[in-house]
Motif scaffolding. Structure first.
Motif, PDB file in Angstrom:
ATOM      1  N   ILE A 123      39.252  25.575  46.672  1.00  0.00           N
ATOM      2  CA  ILE A 123      40.204  25.461  45.578  1.00  0.00           C
ATOM      3  C   ILE A 123      41.555  26.003  46.021  1.00  0.00           C
ATOM      4  CG2 ILE A 123      38.417  25.613  43.799  1.00  0.00           C
ATOM      5  CD1 ILE A 123      39.501  28.475  43.219  1.00  0.00           C
ATOM      6  N   PHE A 124      42.615  25.376  45.556  1.00  0.00           N
ATOM      7  CA  PHE A 124      43.960  25.879  45.815  1.00  0.00           C
ATOM      8  C   PHE A 124      44.242  26.998  44.814  1.00  0.00           C
ATOM      9  CE2 PHE A 124      48.661  24.872  44.928  1.00  0.00           C
ATOM     10  CZ  PHE A 124      49.094  25.882  45.739  1.00  0.00           C
ATOM     11  N   HIS A 125      44.016  26.720  43.531  1.00  0.00           N
ATOM     12  CA  HIS A 125      44.115  27.737  42.496  1.00  0.00           C
ATOM     13  C   HIS A 125      43.534  27.184  41.207  1.00  0.00           C
ATOM     14  CE1 HIS A 125      47.731  25.448  41.302  1.00  0.00           C
ATOM     15  NE2 HIS A 125      47.668  26.075  40.136  1.00  0.00           N
ATOM     16  N   TYR A 126      43.318  28.060  40.250  1.00  0.00           N
ATOM     17  CA  TYR A 126      42.929  27.622  38.916  1.00  0.00           C
ATOM     18  C   TYR A 126      43.916  28.236  37.928  1.00  0.00           C
ATOM     19  CZ  TYR A 126      40.639  32.196  38.468  1.00  0.00           C
ATOM     20  OH  TYR A 126      40.375  33.534  38.427  1.00  0.00           O
ATOM     21  N   CYS A 127      43.945  27.709  36.723  1.00  0.00           N
ATOM     22  CA  CYS A 127      44.929  28.138  35.736  1.00  0.00           C
ATOM     23  C   CYS A 127      44.239  28.431  34.408  1.00  0.00           C
ATOM     24  CB  CYS A 127      45.982  27.046  35.558  1.00  0.00           C
ATOM     25  SG  CYS A 127      47.305  27.491  34.411  1.00  0.00           S
ATOM     26  N   VAL A 128      44.697  29.466  33.732  1.00  0.00           N
ATOM     27  CA  VAL A 128      44.219  29.806  32.396  1.00  0.00           C
ATOM     28  C   VAL A 128      45.424  30.016  31.486  1.00  0.00           C
ATOM     29  CG1 VAL A 128      42.063  30.839  33.217  1.00  0.00           C
ATOM     30  CG2 VAL A 128      44.073  32.284  32.911  1.00  0.00           C
ATOM     31  N   GLN A 129      45.175  29.943  30.195  1.00  0.00           N
ATOM     32  CA  GLN A 129      46.223  30.154  29.200  1.00  0.00           C
ATOM     33  C   GLN A 129      45.902  31.409  28.403  1.00  0.00           C
ATOM     34  OE1 GLN A 129      46.791  26.842  26.522  1.00  0.00           O
ATOM     35  NE2 GLN A 129      47.541  28.204  24.921  1.00  0.00           N
ATOM     36  N   ASP A 130      46.881  32.280  28.254  1.00  0.00           N
ATOM     37  CA  ASP A 130      46.717  33.489  27.454  1.00  0.00           C
ATOM     38  C   ASP A 130      48.077  33.849  26.873  1.00  0.00           C
ATOM     39  OD1 ASP A 130      46.324  36.087  26.422  1.00  0.00           O
ATOM     40  OD2 ASP A 130      44.842  36.533  27.960  1.00  0.00           O
ATOM     41  N   PRO A 131      48.190  33.918  25.527  1.00  0.00           N
ATOM     42  CA  PRO A 131      49.473  34.283  24.939  1.00  0.00           C
ATOM     43  C   PRO A 131      49.917  35.697  25.320  1.00  0.00           C
ATOM     44  CG  PRO A 131      47.775  34.157  23.256  1.00  0.00           C
ATOM     45  CD  PRO A 131      47.173  33.661  24.530  1.00  0.00           C
ATOM     46  N   ASP A 132      48.956  36.559  25.677  1.00  0.00           N
ATOM     47  CA  ASP A 132      49.281  37.905  26.162  1.00  0.00           C
ATOM     48  C   ASP A 132      49.239  37.892  27.688  1.00  0.00           C
ATOM     49  OD1 ASP A 132      49.764  40.594  26.536  1.00  0.00           O
ATOM     50  OD2 ASP A 132      47.769  41.228  25.866  1.00  0.00           O
ATOM     51  N   LEU A 133      50.114  37.115  28.277  1.00  0.00           N
ATOM     52  CA  LEU A 133      50.166  36.921  29.718  1.00  0.00           C
ATOM     53  C   LEU A 133      50.257  38.252  30.460  1.00  0.00           C
ATOM     54  CD1 LEU A 133      52.064  34.144  31.470  1.00  0.00           C
ATOM     55  CD2 LEU A 133      52.614  36.462  32.116  1.00  0.00           C
ATOM     56  N   GLU A 134      51.159  39.104  30.028  1.00  0.00           N
ATOM     57  CA  GLU A 134      51.352  40.395  30.702  1.00  0.00           C
ATOM     58  C   GLU A 134      50.100  41.272  30.593  1.00  0.00           C
ATOM     59  OE1 GLU A 134      53.515  38.907  28.672  1.00  0.00           O
ATOM     60  OE2 GLU A 134      55.367  38.705  29.829  1.00  0.00           O
ATOM     61  N   GLY A 135      49.425  41.214  29.451  1.00  0.00           N
ATOM     62  CA  GLY A 135      48.189  41.978  29.278  1.00  0.00           C
ATOM     63  C   GLY A 135      47.097  41.508  30.224  1.00  0.00           C
ATOM     64  N   LEU A 136      46.984  40.196  30.404  1.00  0.00           N
ATOM     65  CA  LEU A 136      45.990  39.661  31.334  1.00  0.00           C
ATOM     66  C   LEU A 136      46.318  40.047  32.768  1.00  0.00           C
ATOM     67  CD1 LEU A 136      43.439  38.083  31.898  1.00  0.00           C
ATOM     68  CD2 LEU A 136      44.796  35.970  31.788  1.00  0.00           C
ATOM     69  N   ASP A 173      42.962  36.896  41.783  1.00  0.00           N
ATOM     70  CA  ASP A 173      41.893  37.548  41.032  1.00  0.00           C
ATOM     71  C   ASP A 173      41.134  38.520  41.939  1.00  0.00           C
ATOM     72  OD1 ASP A 173      39.862  36.142  42.444  1.00  0.00           O
ATOM     73  OD2 ASP A 173      39.532  34.712  40.821  1.00  0.00           O
ATOM     74  N   PRO A 174      40.252  39.345  41.386  1.00  0.00           N
ATOM     75  CA  PRO A 174      39.540  40.334  42.209  1.00  0.00           C
ATOM     76  C   PRO A 174      38.698  39.731  43.332  1.00  0.00           C
ATOM     77  CG  PRO A 174      39.359  40.892  39.896  1.00  0.00           C
ATOM     78  CD  PRO A 174      39.984  39.524  39.959  1.00  0.00           C
ATOM     79  N   PHE A 175      38.412  38.413  43.271  1.00  0.00           N
ATOM     80  CA  PHE A 175      37.610  37.750  44.293  1.00  0.00           C
ATOM     81  C   PHE A 175      38.467  37.075  45.358  1.00  0.00           C
ATOM     82  CE2 PHE A 175      35.384  37.684  40.228  1.00  0.00           C
ATOM     83  CZ  PHE A 175      34.290  38.472  40.555  1.00  0.00           C
ATOM     84  N   GLY A 176      39.813  37.189  45.215  1.00  0.00           N
ATOM     85  CA  GLY A 176      40.717  36.618  46.195  1.00  0.00           C
ATOM     86  C   GLY A 176      41.222  35.224  45.866  1.00  0.00           C
ATOM     87  N   ASN A 177      40.819  34.667  44.706  1.00  0.00           N
ATOM     88  CA  ASN A 177      41.277  33.338  44.309  1.00  0.00           C
ATOM     89  C   ASN A 177      42.640  33.421  43.639  1.00  0.00           C
ATOM     90  OD1 ASN A 177      38.736  31.939  44.943  1.00  0.00           O
ATOM     91  ND2 ASN A 177      37.943  33.158  43.259  1.00  0.00           N
ATOM     92  N   LEU A 178      43.474  32.425  43.877  1.00  0.00           N
ATOM     93  CA  LEU A 178      44.777  32.346  43.248  1.00  0.00           C
ATOM     94  C   LEU A 178      44.591  31.859  41.814  1.00  0.00           C
ATOM     95  CD1 LEU A 178      47.733  32.765  44.046  1.00  0.00           C
ATOM     96  CD2 LEU A 178      47.824  30.350  44.636  1.00  0.00           C
ATOM     97  N   VAL A 179      45.156  32.584  40.845  1.00  0.00           N
ATOM     98  CA  VAL A 179      45.060  32.202  39.438  1.00  0.00           C
ATOM     99  C   VAL A 179      46.468  32.094  38.860  1.00  0.00           C
ATOM    100  CG1 VAL A 179      44.667  34.598  38.701  1.00  0.00           C
ATOM    101  CG2 VAL A 179      44.085  32.748  37.167  1.00  0.00           C
ATOM    102  N   GLU A 180      46.733  31.004  38.189  1.00  0.00           N
ATOM    103  CA  GLU A 180      48.001  30.769  37.502  1.00  0.00           C
ATOM    104  C   GLU A 180      47.753  31.017  36.026  1.00  0.00           C
ATOM    105  OE1 GLU A 180      51.279  27.144  37.293  1.00  0.00           O
ATOM    106  OE2 GLU A 180      49.224  26.705  37.902  1.00  0.00           O
ATOM    107  N   ILE A 181      48.659  31.736  35.377  1.00  0.00           N
ATOM    108  CA  ILE A 181      48.491  32.054  33.958  1.00  0.00           C
ATOM    109  C   ILE A 181      49.681  31.496  33.193  1.00  0.00           C
ATOM    110  CG2 ILE A 181      48.109  33.857  32.251  1.00  0.00           C
ATOM    111  CD1 ILE A 181      47.342  35.693  34.684  1.00  0.00           C
TER     112      ILE A 181
END
Length: 114
Positions: A47-60, A92-100
């Motif tokens: 995977i290149f990266h995965y993306c999640v949506q969270d209105p509290d971006l800074e909190g995540l 992320d803690p597993f080394g995967n790139l995550v876009e929020i």
């Protein structure tokens, strides 16, 4: 994107797609990609990266960092002063790139959506 993949990559092509049930898809193509001789070298893909949506971006982001992940770039505002859309890349803690994203994909990329 520079904070995500580093420097020196120049440019890339990207397509933004959105389904009717609010799923966003990004397709990236970098100019220096290589076509393998045997058509598919599965051991070189991932995977290149995965993306999640969270209105509290800074909190995540803080949760990710508290559990061993890293923030890869400063939070980016898409339409400063106009719309509250923000995004950031982390590892992320597993080394995967995550876009929020702070808002849904179709709101972020559609014209006059807010």
């Amino acid at each position: 994107m520079q904070g995500c993949i580093g420097t020196g990559w120049g440019k890339f092509r990207i397509a933004h797609l959105s389904t009717s049930d609010k799923i966003g898809i990004e397709l990236f193509e970098f100019p220096n990609n290589e076509t393998p001789e045997n058509n598919f070298e599965y051991w070189k893909t991932g995977i290149f990266h995965y993306c999640v949506q969270d209105p509290d971006l800074e909190g995540l982001v803080e949760k990710i960092k508290a559990h061993g992940g890293k923030q890869r770039m400063p939070v980016r505002e898409y339409y400063t002063g106009e719309k509250p859309f923000r995004m950031v890349y982390c590892k992320d803690p597993f080394g995967n790139l995550v876009e929020i994203y702070s808002h849904s994909y179709e709101l972020t990329y559609s014209e006059d959506a807010y």
